[in-house]
Scaffold this motif. Structure first.
Motif, PDB file in Angstrom:
ATOM      1  N   ALA A   1      -5.156  11.142 -16.160  1.00 27.04           N
ATOM      2  CA  ALA A   1      -3.932  11.296 -17.446  1.00 27.04           C
ATOM      3  C   ALA A   1      -3.087  10.793 -17.044  1.00 27.04           C
ATOM      4  CB  ALA A   1      -4.170  13.181 -17.625  1.00 27.04           C
ATOM      5  N   ALA A   2      -2.591  10.657 -15.669  1.00 29.05           N
ATOM      6  CA  ALA A   2      -1.440   9.898 -15.380  1.00 29.05           C
ATOM      7  C   ALA A   2      -0.648   8.022 -15.569  1.00 29.05           C
ATOM      8  CB  ALA A   2      -0.340  10.713 -14.206  1.00 29.05           C
ATOM      9  N   GLY A   3      -2.701   7.821 -15.640  1.00 34.09           N
ATOM     10  CA  GLY A   3      -2.957   6.628 -15.767  1.00 34.09           C
ATOM     11  C   GLY A   3      -3.414   5.817 -14.055  1.00 34.09           C
ATOM     12  N   PHE A   4      -3.730   6.702 -13.217  1.00 30.09           N
ATOM     13  CA  PHE A   4      -4.401   6.564 -12.012  1.00 30.09           C
ATOM     14  C   PHE A   4      -5.659   6.040 -11.936  1.00 30.09           C
ATOM     15  CE2 PHE A   4       0.132   8.714 -11.144  1.00 30.09           C
ATOM     16  CZ  PHE A   4       0.517   7.170 -10.267  1.00 30.09           C
ATOM     17  N   ASN A   5      -6.175   5.736 -13.008  1.00 25.33           N
ATOM     18  CA  ASN A   5      -7.597   5.498 -13.339  1.00 25.33           C
ATOM     19  C   ASN A   5      -7.519   4.111 -13.435  1.00 25.33           C
ATOM     20  OD1 ASN A   5      -6.481   5.141 -15.499  1.00 25.33           O
ATOM     21  ND2 ASN A   5      -8.224   6.933 -16.514  1.00 25.33           N
ATOM     22  N   ARG A   6      -8.278   4.071 -13.710  1.00 29.52           N
ATOM     23  CA  ARG A   6      -9.283   2.861 -13.918  1.00 29.52           C
ATOM     24  C   ARG A   6      -8.594   1.767 -14.414  1.00 29.52           C
ATOM     25  NH1 ARG A   6     -13.783   5.398 -16.609  1.00 29.52           N
ATOM     26  NH2 ARG A   6     -15.022   5.458 -14.895  1.00 29.52           N
ATOM     27  N   ASP A   7      -7.949   1.896 -15.312  1.00 26.64           N
ATOM     28  CA  ASP A   7      -7.037   0.350 -16.235  1.00 26.64           C
ATOM     29  C   ASP A   7      -5.417   0.563 -15.498  1.00 26.64           C
ATOM     30  OD1 ASP A   7      -9.070   1.217 -17.833  1.00 26.64           O
ATOM     31  OD2 ASP A   7      -8.247   3.013 -19.060  1.00 26.64           O
TER      32      ASP A   7
ATOM     33  N   CYS B   1       0.447  -1.545   0.082  1.00 26.53           N
ATOM     34  CA  CYS B   1      -0.135   0.084   0.458  1.00 26.53           C
ATOM     35  C   CYS B   1       1.340   1.069  -0.101  1.00 26.53           C
ATOM     36  CB  CYS B   1      -0.996   0.521   1.069  1.00 26.53           C
ATOM     37  SG  CYS B   1       0.198  -0.313   3.090  1.00 26.53           S
ATOM     38  N   GLN B   2       0.232   2.065  -0.782  1.00 22.86           N
ATOM     39  CA  GLN B   2       0.885   3.334  -1.350  1.00 22.86           C
ATOM     40  C   GLN B   2       0.170   4.165  -1.064  1.00 22.86           C
ATOM     41  OE1 GLN B   2       4.468   3.322  -3.644  1.00 22.86           O
ATOM     42  NE2 GLN B   2       2.743   2.332  -4.935  1.00 22.86           N
ATOM     43  N   PHE B   3      -0.046   5.564  -0.390  1.00 24.88           N
ATOM     44  CA  PHE B   3      -0.580   6.847   0.342  1.00 24.88           C
ATOM     45  C   PHE B   3      -0.344   7.804   0.049  1.00 24.88           C
ATOM     46  CE2 PHE B   3      -3.304   8.953   3.441  1.00 24.88           C
ATOM     47  CZ  PHE B   3      -4.440   7.953   3.527  1.00 24.88           C
TER      48      PHE B   3
ATOM     49  N   GLY C   1      11.840  -2.231 -10.821  1.00 27.66           N
ATOM     50  CA  GLY C   1      11.458  -3.428 -12.005  1.00 27.66           C
ATOM     51  C   GLY C   1      10.374  -3.509 -11.671  1.00 27.66           C
ATOM     52  N   ALA C   2       9.320  -2.516 -11.310  1.00 25.00           N
ATOM     53  CA  ALA C   2       7.927  -3.064 -11.448  1.00 25.00           C
ATOM     54  C   ALA C   2       7.433  -1.877 -13.065  1.00 25.00           C
ATOM     55  CB  ALA C   2       7.166  -2.203 -10.756  1.00 25.00           C
ATOM     56  N   GLU C   3       6.297  -2.039 -13.238  1.00 27.17           N
ATOM     57  CA  GLU C   3       5.590  -1.305 -14.260  1.00 27.17           C
ATOM     58  C   GLU C   3       5.024  -0.439 -14.320  1.00 27.17           C
ATOM     59  OE1 GLU C   3       4.130  -4.401 -17.289  1.00 27.17           O
ATOM     60  OE2 GLU C   3       6.426  -5.575 -17.863  1.00 27.17           O
ATOM     61  N   ARG C   4       4.586  -0.954 -13.197  1.00 26.01           N
ATOM     62  CA  ARG C   4       3.324  -0.020 -13.194  1.00 26.01           C
ATOM     63  C   ARG C   4       3.352   0.124 -11.389  1.00 26.01           C
ATOM     64  NH1 ARG C   4      -2.527  -2.137 -15.078  1.00 26.01           N
ATOM     65  NH2 ARG C   4      -1.279  -1.739 -17.173  1.00 26.01           N
ATOM     66  N   PRO C   5       2.898   1.633 -11.127  1.00 27.98           N
ATOM     67  CA  PRO C   5       2.506   1.547  -9.438  1.00 27.98           C
ATOM     68  C   PRO C   5       1.994   0.416  -8.711  1.00 27.98           C
ATOM     69  CG  PRO C   5       2.386   3.533 -10.684  1.00 27.98           C
ATOM     70  CD  PRO C   5       2.367   2.772 -11.983  1.00 27.98           C
ATOM     71  N   ASP C   6       2.603   0.769  -7.531  1.00 25.02           N
ATOM     72  CA  ASP C   6       1.366  -0.857  -6.358  1.00 25.02           C
ATOM     73  C   ASP C   6       0.314   0.754  -6.343  1.00 25.02           C
ATOM     74  OD1 ASP C   6       3.110  -2.491  -6.576  1.00 25.02           O
ATOM     75  OD2 ASP C   6       4.514  -1.121  -5.178  1.00 25.02           O
TER      76      ASP C   6
END
Length: 488
Positions: A132-138, A6-8, A105-110
């Motif tokens: 826009a930065a990719g932190f949505n439903r996808d 988890c990240q906050f 080493g990860a492709e996307r944020p946790d």
């Protein structure tokens, strides 16, 4: 959300809400050993700081607002933090944030929770940037947490919801009302549904009326820019008090799962009788505090507070009456009141029962018996039932006593509302967060009052600071023997 990943992210990390509520709550979780070891917390702010400057600020705020400061816990707490300088409207700031949140080493944020401790007007721009930065439903199980107010009225609440849903699903949106995290508020559920004698009389056959009070002894505290536009109806009654009303009035849910609880709350809100346009003054009244004495100190009236517009008619006190037209509650008035600069800081639910069907003691020295009460104080915490017993002696005399059902044992520490809610966010438990249909139906209940008051711009009643509000607040009550009950 797994505890290890988890990240906050805190937007508005240097603002009042973060300093007074959010950061102390996270720190208390650290002190209690409830903070996940690998938890990463990112403070997002405009100030040109590095991590060392942020830690100095963090220590200063915790020493001011946390309940006890322990250097050994603080050092461990700081290990969770990173500071990111950025602008809420700057796409490059979100790219920098994404790079920090993406582990090596990860492709996307946790999975990440984004806490919007910012002005409501900034909610939509920040959500757009996150999308826009990719932190949505996808992008997995990313979540956003937003504070009230959820709109300024019914129309703006619907518009805000539509904007949020363009980028995030409903199950990713956590609308937080810290009153729902208070332990005594949650205890309402246990008090009602774990005790058969209580639930069996929790209906219109036995209860005369219900009162819900949230009183504050302080003023607007340098929040004139927000408060003079909002007022007590929007700031407190539409959210905090209406949420408490739903817990008092709802039917037993089939389970304690999030949607099961919230379904029952929505049924209550949908059952609230619409207030007729021609009867607003019979259902609600407003007032504004004038100068007076609070805790032995002279305080100015609302119109003399810094930043308040001249001749403002913004209400600092509101009392309103609602009826719930369902099988359980039809005909039982629910009286809600809230105000600033009142005689004491207290939150309570007072439930008055009906009169006994027979005046059995009429031929004795007892002239009149008041109905019984259940007195649930949210602040300070207490739960009391008021009944009558015979006085010792030869004559038939009775007196009221209070059965105190205080549930906190010696040594049991109170959990702050924000601490409980933050844990729920980390664990993905949405039971104590507000679904949009709750927001919508609460606005529908108060919208007629808002519209009527928006046309009344020439005059507003006043009450002395340090009092319990305007005397005419009792005019909304149905019966002459009904009165506002204060609990201590």
């Amino acid at each position: 959300m797994s505890a290890c990943n988890c990240q906050f992210v805190i937007f508005g990390a240097t603002g009042d809400l973060a300093s007074k509520k959010l950061l102390p709550a996270l720190y208390h979780l650290q002190c209690a050993g409830r903070m996940p070891e690998a938890m990463r917390i990112v403070a997002f702010g405009r100030r040109p700081w590095d991590d060392a400057a942020w830690q100095a600020f963090l220590r200063q705020e915790l020493e001011s607002y946390a309940s006890g400061f322990h250097p050994e816990h603080f050092d461990a707490f700081c290990q969770h933090f990173h500071y990111v300088q950025g602008e809420l409207h700057d796409p490059e700031s979100y790219g920098k944030l994404s790079a920090l949140l993406t582990r090596e080493g990860a492709e996307r944020p946790d999975d990440t929770t984004f806490y919007l401790a910012i002005r409501p007007g900034e909610f939509v721009p920040v959500v757009q940037q996150l999308s826009a930065a990719g932190f949505n439903r996808d992008s997995g199980s990313h979540r956003i947490v937003i504070e009230k107010p959820f709109g300024d009225d019914l129309e703006s609440a619907i518009q805000l919801n539509e904007q949020l849903h363009r980028h995030f699903n409903e199950d990713q949106i956590y609308r937080i009302d810290h009153y729902l995290g208070k332990e005594i508020v949650q205890n309402l559920i246990a008090f009602r549904f774990a005790n058969l004698p209580i639930e069996s009389v929790w209906n219109r056959n036995y209860i005369d009326h219900v009162q819900i009070t949230v009183a504050e002894d302080f003023g607007i505290e340098n929040r004139a820019g927000y408060y003079d536009q909002a007022g007590a109806l929007r700031d407190m009654l539409q959210n905090h008090l209406m949420q408490i009303l739903t817990l008092v009035a709802m039917e037993p849910p089939p389970s304690l799962e999030a949607d099961a609880l919230r379904d029952e709350k929505v049924k209550v809100l949908r059952s609230i009788r619409p207030i007729p346009k021609t009867a607003i003054h019979a259902y609600a009244m407003r007032a504004q505090y004038g100068p007076g004495q609070v805790n032995g100190k002279h305080v100015p009236g609302y119109q003399n507070e810094p930043g308040v517009e001249a001749n403002s008619v913004t209400e600092t006190y509101v009392a309103a009456k609602f009826y719930i037209d369902n099988w359980r509650w039809r005909g039982v008035p629910f009286y809600l009141r809230t105000g600033k600069r009142l005689a004491a800081k207290t939150s309570s639910v007072a439930i008055r029962f009906r009169h006994t069907p027979q005046q059995l003691f009429r031929e004795t020295s007892i002239e009149h018996i008041e109905p019984n009460w259940i007195l649930l104080s949210l602040q300070p915490e207490s739960l009391k039932i008021e009944i009558y017993v015979k006085e010792p002696g030869l004559e038939m005399r009775i007196r009221p006593i209070q059965l105190n059902a205080s549930y906190r044992r010696d040594g049991e520490k109170e959990l702050d509302a924000y601490e409980a809610l933050l844990l729920d966010v980390m664990e993905g438990d949405r039971a104590l967060f507000i679904r949009f249909d709750e927001v919508e139906w609460a606005w529908r209940a108060v919208d007629p009052i808002l519209k009527a008051w928006s046309r009344e711009t020439d005059y507003i009643s006043t009450y002395p600071a340090g009092s319990w509000g305007p005397e005419e607040a009792s005019r909304i009550m149905d019966q002459e023997d009904q009165y506002w009950r204060s609990i201590f």
